[in-house]
Enzyme design. Structure first.
Site, PDB file in Angstrom:
ATOM      1  CG  HIS A 258      45.838  41.983  45.802  1.00  0.00           C
ATOM      2  ND1 HIS A 258      44.491  42.177  45.657  1.00  0.00           N
ATOM      3  CD2 HIS A 258      46.369  43.221  45.989  1.00  0.00           C
ATOM      4  CE1 HIS A 258      44.209  43.469  45.750  1.00  0.00           C
ATOM      5  NE2 HIS A 258      45.333  44.122  45.948  1.00  0.00           N
ATOM      6  CG  HIS A 309      35.751  38.767  47.403  1.00  0.00           C
ATOM      7  ND1 HIS A 309      35.448  39.759  48.318  1.00  0.00           N
ATOM      8  CD2 HIS A 309      36.682  39.297  46.563  1.00  0.00           C
ATOM      9  CE1 HIS A 309      36.158  40.835  48.028  1.00  0.00           C
ATOM     10  NE2 HIS A 309      36.912  40.589  46.980  1.00  0.00           N
ATOM     11  CG  ASP A 366      40.891  37.792  40.256  1.00  0.00           C
ATOM     12  OD1 ASP A 366      41.345  38.680  39.525  1.00  0.00           O
ATOM     13  OD2 ASP A 366      40.966  37.833  41.499  1.00  0.00           O
TER      14      ASP A 366
END
Length: 424
Positions: A258, A309, A366
């Site tokens: 996460h 994702h 990210d």
């Protein structure tokens, strides 16, 4: 005599569940449907995350969208004035109160957050992780609150704002081993104050503060189904205090699958640079990507961090916004060679994932966020705490929505697949 660890290892097989049993019992592992979509578990007016369309029960991939209270994140970022920095404050207000603020409302909200005065903070924690320290400090706010357990929505909202104002001060107090009882520059934005506390000075450019503001905006929420917000919702459904709920959400965000993924991406890049340098050669980078998938490089997990994702397939709007600003910042810092390597690896990794797994993936938020933080002079142990700082706005808004509208206790079921012992 066996140690408890040895006893557990000897009996480890008792905890193994055959993966085929999930489909046999029609259990949605990870609360995911067979086509990768999420199991519907709630309703929300706060945020929508769009990466595909379902037409006649068939999934079609589309360009990703992130919607805050009806406004696309691209619109909210691009509408920001060129001479001011207040995007995160405006975004947090929108998420919590449900509407964009006018000038007076934005000033009142910003004044509350940035003129906040924090009580005593104990920096002597026996924990190496800032996220754990944040959990402790949020729970300490409960201990200092004489009406901590109230279920009044307006009071819960004010407690949420106190947490939102406190977490940046907690973060940098712990990171710098210096108590920040208040923000150094209450007349500036949160993004600017974060840069000042992170660097220990106010020597930042307007462009750097703008990028930090964008990072805070795109991390502020990501729907009710992301792991930390769902953890918040599960605990909120018990009727417990908001401090316990936000503390639990922080614990969820700490996980490498996460919020901790940005650090994994940064470390993956370091390993790649060490192995092949700052190359853009497609053949070389393709070999690295295949080695990662083969569990023969980096952390041997088989994961290319920052690629793919759960919802976004063709594009992650957050990654696109950060990427657009990342290139210019890298050039201004003389890191064009590093940026070019990272950008080239993104394209190669997407191609390899398609070849190896037959799936469409994209770079997620990210992939570039950690690199941008490093360009801003921020060390990696602050990456995920910065995520927590911004995501607190979303956690507070979802907590309030759940306490108002979704008050049924969340209590799903498991299917027992263990053995029945014969009792004599």
């Amino acid at each position: 005599m066996h140690t408890l660890k040895e006893i557990y290892q000897d009996n480890e097989e008792r905890n193994f569940i055959d993966p085929s049993l999930y489909s046999r019992y029609r259990v949605k592992a990870g609360l995911r449907n067979d086509n990768g979509t999420g199991v519907k578990v709630g309703l929300t007016k706060i945020c929508d995350v769009i990466g595909y369309k379902i037409i006649h029960e068939k999934k079609y991939n589309i360009d990703g969208q992130l919607i805050y209270r009806g406004y696309p994140i691209n619109y909210l970022v691009n509408k920001q004035p060129s001479d001011k920095i207040c995007g995160f404050e405006e975004t947090a207000y929108l998420l919590i109160f449900g509407t964009l603020p006018n000038a007076d409302q934005l000033k009142a909200f910003k004044d509350y957050l940035l003129n906040f005065k924090m009580g005593p903070v104990d920096l002597q924690y026996e924990t190496p992780n800032i996220l754990n320290a944040l959990q402790i400090e949020v729970l300490k706010l409960y201990a200092k609150d004489p009406s901590a357990d109230t279920d009044d929505l307006e009071e819960r909202m004010m407690k949420g704002l106190k947490i939102l104002a406190s977490i940046p001060l907690f973060t940098f107090s712990y990171a710098r081993n210096k108590v920040f009882k208040s923000y150094p520059y209450p007349d500036r934005s949160l993004a600017e104050n974060i840069l000042c506390m992170a660097r220990g000075n106010d020597q930042y450019t307007f462009e750097e503060a703008k990028i930090m503001d964008t990072l805070l905006m795109v991390h502020a929420d990501h729907g009710g189904g992301n792991n930390s917000t769902f953890a918040n919702a599960v605990i909120s459904s018990t009727g417990t205090d908001i401090y316990s709920c936000i503390s639990a959400a922080i614990g969820s965000l700490k996980g490498p699958k996460h919020g901790g993924a940005n650090c994994k991406v940064t470390n993956m890049f370091k390993a790649i640079f060490h192995e092949v340098g700052f190359t853009t050669d497609q053949t070389t980078l393709k070999k690295i990507a295949n080695r990662i998938l083969d569990k023969d490089f980096f952390d041997h997990s088989g994961l290319i961090y920052g690629i793919g994702h759960a919802i976004y397939t063709k594009s992650d709007p957050r990654a696109l916004l950060i990427h657009g600003q990342c290139e210019a910042l890298a050039k201004s810092k003389g890191q064009e060679e590093i940026y070019n390597c990272i950008h080239a690896f993104e394209k190669v990794a997407i191609e390899v994932m398609k070849e190896r797994k037959g799936i469409d993936v994209c770079a997620n938020v990210d992939y570039y966020s950690g690199y941008v933080y490093s360009l801003l002079g921020i060390e990696s142990d602050l990456f995920t705490p910065l995520f927590a700082i911004s995501r607190t706005a979303g956690w507070v808004s979802h907590h309030l929505e759940n306490r108002q509208s979704n008050r049924k206790l969340i209590r799903p079921a498991n299917v027992y697949v263990g053995e029945m012992e014969e009792i004599k």
